[in-house]
Enzyme design. Sequence first.
Site, PDB file in Angstrom:
ATOM      1  N   GLU A 189      -1.739  44.749   1.174  1.00  0.00           N
ATOM      2  CA  GLU A 189      -1.717  43.431   1.813  1.00  0.00           C
ATOM      3  C   GLU A 189      -2.448  43.499   3.144  1.00  0.00           C
ATOM      4  O   GLU A 189      -2.128  44.332   3.987  1.00  0.00           O
ATOM      5  CB  GLU A 189      -0.279  42.966   2.021  1.00  0.00           C
ATOM      6  CG  GLU A 189      -0.119  41.706   2.850  1.00  0.00           C
ATOM      7  CD  GLU A 189      -0.919  40.528   2.309  1.00  0.00           C
ATOM      8  OE1 GLU A 189      -1.742  39.969   3.074  1.00  0.00           O
ATOM      9  OE2 GLU A 189      -0.718  40.174   1.129  1.00  0.00           O
ATOM     10  N   LYS A 190      -3.408  42.599   3.334  1.00  0.00           N
ATOM     11  CA  LYS A 190      -4.218  42.630   4.565  1.00  0.00           C
ATOM     12  C   LYS A 190      -3.451  42.176   5.798  1.00  0.00           C
ATOM     13  O   LYS A 190      -3.754  42.598   6.907  1.00  0.00           O
ATOM     14  CB  LYS A 190      -5.495  41.799   4.388  1.00  0.00           C
ATOM     15  CG  LYS A 190      -5.277  40.307   4.280  1.00  0.00           C
ATOM     16  CD  LYS A 190      -6.590  39.541   4.166  1.00  0.00           C
ATOM     17  CE  LYS A 190      -7.348  39.534   5.461  1.00  0.00           C
ATOM     18  NZ  LYS A 190      -8.520  38.641   5.418  1.00  0.00           N
ATOM     19  N   GLY A 236       4.083  38.402   1.083  1.00  0.00           N
ATOM     20  CA  GLY A 236       4.433  37.062   0.607  1.00  0.00           C
ATOM     21  C   GLY A 236       3.262  36.130   0.432  1.00  0.00           C
ATOM     22  O   GLY A 236       3.394  35.070  -0.182  1.00  0.00           O
ATOM     23  N   THR A 279      -5.411  38.157  -4.814  1.00  0.00           N
ATOM     24  CA  THR A 279      -5.709  37.848  -3.413  1.00  0.00           C
ATOM     25  C   THR A 279      -5.623  36.362  -3.077  1.00  0.00           C
ATOM     26  O   THR A 279      -5.849  35.980  -1.925  1.00  0.00           O
ATOM     27  CB  THR A 279      -7.096  38.391  -3.035  1.00  0.00           C
ATOM     28  OG1 THR A 279      -8.031  38.056  -4.067  1.00  0.00           O
ATOM     29  CG2 THR A 279      -7.064  39.898  -2.894  1.00  0.00           C
ATOM     30  N   GLY A 315      -3.880  14.504  -2.432  1.00  0.00           N
ATOM     31  CA  GLY A 315      -3.223  15.397  -3.377  1.00  0.00           C
ATOM     32  C   GLY A 315      -1.896  15.888  -2.837  1.00  0.00           C
ATOM     33  O   GLY A 315      -1.343  15.334  -1.882  1.00  0.00           O
ATOM     34  N   GLY A 351      -1.738  17.107   1.102  1.00  0.00           N
ATOM     35  CA  GLY A 351      -1.906  16.005   2.041  1.00  0.00           C
ATOM     36  C   GLY A 351      -0.721  15.068   2.059  1.00  0.00           C
ATOM     37  O   GLY A 351      -0.278  14.617   3.128  1.00  0.00           O
ATOM     38  N   LEU A 352      -0.167  14.773   0.880  1.00  0.00           N
ATOM     39  CA  LEU A 352       0.962  13.844   0.806  1.00  0.00           C
ATOM     40  C   LEU A 352       2.233  14.460   1.369  1.00  0.00           C
ATOM     41  O   LEU A 352       2.997  13.794   2.070  1.00  0.00           O
ATOM     42  CB  LEU A 352       1.174  13.402  -0.640  1.00  0.00           C
ATOM     43  CG  LEU A 352       0.035  12.584  -1.258  1.00  0.00           C
ATOM     44  CD1 LEU A 352       0.318  12.283  -2.714  1.00  0.00           C
ATOM     45  CD2 LEU A 352      -0.202  11.290  -0.477  1.00  0.00           C
ATOM     46  N   GLU A 395      -8.742   9.021   0.298  1.00  0.00           N
ATOM     47  CA  GLU A 395      -8.871   9.712  -0.980  1.00  0.00           C
ATOM     48  C   GLU A 395     -10.122   9.235  -1.712  1.00  0.00           C
ATOM     49  O   GLU A 395     -10.356   8.036  -1.835  1.00  0.00           O
ATOM     50  CB  GLU A 395      -7.623   9.480  -1.844  1.00  0.00           C
ATOM     51  CG  GLU A 395      -7.720   9.909  -3.284  1.00  0.00           C
ATOM     52  CD  GLU A 395      -8.097  11.377  -3.463  1.00  0.00           C
ATOM     53  OE1 GLU A 395      -8.986  11.653  -4.281  1.00  0.00           O
ATOM     54  OE2 GLU A 395      -7.490  12.229  -2.781  1.00  0.00           O
ATOM     55  N   HIS A 433      27.737  12.854 -16.846  1.00  0.00           N
ATOM     56  CA  HIS A 433      27.715  11.565 -16.136  1.00  0.00           C
ATOM     57  C   HIS A 433      28.645  11.658 -14.934  1.00  0.00           C
ATOM     58  O   HIS A 433      29.757  12.159 -15.039  1.00  0.00           O
ATOM     59  CB  HIS A 433      28.184  10.449 -17.073  1.00  0.00           C
ATOM     60  CG  HIS A 433      28.355   9.132 -16.370  1.00  0.00           C
ATOM     61  ND1 HIS A 433      27.287   8.342 -16.031  1.00  0.00           N
ATOM     62  CD2 HIS A 433      29.473   8.497 -15.929  1.00  0.00           C
ATOM     63  CE1 HIS A 433      27.739   7.249 -15.418  1.00  0.00           C
ATOM     64  NE2 HIS A 433      29.069   7.326 -15.353  1.00  0.00           N
TER      65      HIS A 433
END
Length: 466
Positions: free
Chosen positions: A33-34, A39, A142, A181, A184-185, A202, A444
């Site tokens: 991992e760089k 994660g 990656t 998308g 952004g939303l 958009e 229910h």
Amino acid sequence: MSSYDVAVIGSGPGGYVAAIRCAQLGMKTAIIEKYNTLGGTCLNVGCIPSKALLDSSHHYEDAVKHFEEHGIEVGDVKFNLEKMISRKQGVVDMTTKGIDFLMGKNNIDVFHGVGSFKDATHIQIEGEKKETIEAKHTIIATGSKPSTLPFITLDKERIITSTEALKLKEVPKHMIVIGGGVIGLELGQVYKRLGAEVTVIEYMDRIIAGMDGAQSKEMLKVFKKQKMKFALSHGVTAVERNGDEITVKANNLKKDEEVEFKGDYVLVAVGRHAYTEGLNLDAVGIPTDKRGKVEVNEHLQTKVSNIYAIGDVIEGAMLAHKAEEEGVFVAETIAGQKPHINYNLIPGVVYTWPEVASVGKTEEQLKEAGVAYKSGQFPMRALGRSRASGDVDGFVKILADKDTDEVLGVHMVGARVADLISEGVTAMEFRASAEDIARMSHAHPTYAEAVKEAALAATEDRALHV
């Protein structure tokens, strides 16, 4: 030189899950991992921190707008953005530490640094020190980075990506979001709840264009009710900063005229692109396509048979859970097993409120393919559980084959549908019919009753509560 059965380059959900599964199957495994924390994008600057801010801002909005109707009087409600961001980081830190624990538990060696191929079985790692390891098999995981438009200069101060939007020091007065998308939303809704004016620009004629048209229509209505503004069918042509003011120029594609939007922050959310920088793929003769993605076969092998690639660096939806499935798939393939992935059954989710979730084919896709289908839809506002919680926006829609009744797609908008979509995935994995779902008992009162009712609606229009 250390030798491994498998080396995984990248520690996002695809990479770390692949490493764990390899270790479970008895392979000596390393992960490279760089960055300093494991994660990947998802845990550090993507899925987890954005959900933390969505939840915090949702609590605030409920306190301001909805507590009173529940008989809860709290007086003057305020938020502390610094504390909100700090809590978000605390969630991230706890989660990434959990990955550290899992690596130790599974005896996976962790290397921090940039991994690059010297040849097909040797990887050079440049971190605090330079070292080389040997690996019989390598998995490229990656991930991806935020995309931009060629004429936009990201200053990461006021012209920002999702990464910077997760750690702003102030609430924008007017945030202009380029891209309607998922990213952004979600982030647009976070800052709208906290008091920003939000305008979404958009290029397509609808938001969340990859999902079912009914979901796009419903969410546009919901967002407008929440006072978010939208400029659909607008192609951005320029983004200019003058001090603290940003001007976005766009072409109204329907009227063929230029319009301007002015704000103090611009969030560029036009998707993500595969990240393979530093891998030195040329050294092993692994090509990428015109979008920078690594080419793989049905076993997720590259042109070099002992090197695999998964997640955002290969074709398909850029989703953490898709990468996880591919990580397990590759690990089991290396171990000589015969795993499978049904890409049609990878669900997609938007974590706004209400949430949006889909699996399978959309109505537009079925029409384009000439598939004869039937549709059943049930509104959330007809549920007792939705009325009890006050979450009445949305619906569940089930698409089934007209002749066989097999479920072909499940599309939802509503409270907790991010969790509820798994019912659709399970049903479709076992090739259930709409009638199969309709005949199963659903507790229910629950939101899940909408799934049963939509299935009834698709089965000879038999919905009971509308």
